[in-house]
Design an enzyme around this catalytic site. Structure first.
Site, PDB file in Angstrom:
ATOM      1  CE1 TYR A 154      -4.090   1.657  -0.191  1.00 45.77           C
ATOM      2  CE2 TYR A 154      -3.463   2.785   1.838  1.00 45.77           C
ATOM      3  CZ  TYR A 154      -4.320   2.640   0.752  1.00 45.77           C
ATOM      4  OH  TYR A 154      -5.390   3.498   0.617  1.00 45.77           O
ATOM      5  CE  LYS A 161      -7.035   6.383   0.926  1.00 48.45           C
ATOM      6  NZ  LYS A 161      -8.088   7.218   0.297  1.00 48.45           N
TER       7      LYS A 161
END
Ligand code: NAD
Ligand code: 0WE
Length: 254
Positions: A154, A161
């Site tokens: 990720y 995020k």
């Protein structure tokens, strides 16, 4: 249209699997009037076909990497609706190469793009929407667990995020006095366009379902329902939060 009907703008419709679409359906069912945006001409036809299913909803093109496109969109929204009560930000992007291999190989340009599209865009659209939220409002964005714990591959999206969740808190502080609430939904993994093509997604979904207390994966409708809740009166005391819609996955230690 009654003048008590509330209006929301939703960013990030690509296709019927988009979380933005699940949110649009729940908001529509709750009586909202919707403006729904899609990124470009390539996505236009599919987006317009979906939007046509929601009476009263309108579609607009907006690539959030351009200030001028955001400005033009809000000019249109302002002349068409005047007042906004809700905004949903369901947009993220990092160059595909950044979502494979090691995090330390993140490029300067990959870092810039991921943060520009996935984080700065929330700040930009919130700033543009706030003057239209004259009777208060709600802003909801979408985040993922990789913001706080390492999810292999990720990578820079996890860092973006984390910045997005922090931005939610700063925006909540800025806009709180105007009765504009800002929250994030941390959704468990869902097989959408943005998740397909991720190598090992099938295995991730399987292990997520096994480890989550509820022994299943989250349904996009559950994310949609949570967004509708946060934007409703029922959410009137909640701001600056990250709400997990992940079948409890995040609470487990072992
Ligand atoms: P999706 O591909 O359907 O939605 C992502 C959207 O971002 C697309 O509509 C795409 O066009 C849009 N976008 C990308 N760059 C853009 C730009 N420059 N301008 C305007 N729009 C742009 O996938 P999704 O899974 O529905 O993703 C929506 C949000 O949910 C994202 O923020 C994603 O990080 C988040 N999320 C997804 C999952 C998951 O597993 N699918 C889990 C948690 C959070
Ligand atoms: O936020 C996301 C995905 C966001 C995303 C997806 C893509 C794929 C296509 C951002 N940029 C791109 N760029 C592309 O070129 N998720 C939460 C879904 C996701 O993505 C992962 C995951 C999960 C879960 C990537 C690696 C590991 C897990």
């Amino acid at each position: 249209m009654s003048d008590t009907q509330k209006t929301a703008v939703i960013f990030g419709l690509a296709n019927k699997r988009s979380i933005a679409w699940a949110i649009a359906q729940k908001l529509h069912a709750a009586g909202w009037r919707l403006a729904i945006t899609y990124q470009n001409e390539r996505l236009e036809q599919e987006a317009k076909d979906l939007i046509a299913d929601l009476p009263g909803a309108a579609g607009f093109m907006c690539d959030v990497s351009f200030d001028e496109q955001i400005a033009k969109l809000f000019e249109e929204l302002n002349s068409r609706y005047g007042v906004l009560h809700g905004l949903v930000h369901s947009v993220a992007f990092a160059p595909a190469e950044e979502l494979q291999g090691d995090f330390f190989n993140t490029t300067r340009e990959g870092f810039r793009i991921a943060h520009d599209i996935s984080v700065y865009s929330l700040i930009a659209v919130a700033r543009a929407a706030a003057p239209m939220m004259t009777s208060g409002g709600g802003i909801v964005t979408l985040t993922y667990y990789g913001a706080e714990k390492v999810v292999p591959r990720y990578n820079v999206m996890g860092v973006a995020k984390a910045a997005l969740e922090a931005s939610v808190r700063y925006l909540a502080n800025d806009f709180g006095p105007k009765a504009i609430r800002v929250n994030a939904i941390s959704a468990g993994p869902i097989k959408t366009l943005a998740a397909r093509g991720i190598s090992g997604l099938g295995d991730m979904l399987k292990s997520h379902a096994e480890r989550a207390p509820m022994k299943r994966n989250v349904d996009p409708g559950e994310v949609g329902a949570t967004a509708a809740f946060l934007l409703s009166e029922a959410g009137s005391g909640i701001t600056g939060e990250t709400i997990y819609v992940d079948c409890g996955y995040n609470i487990m230690g072992f």
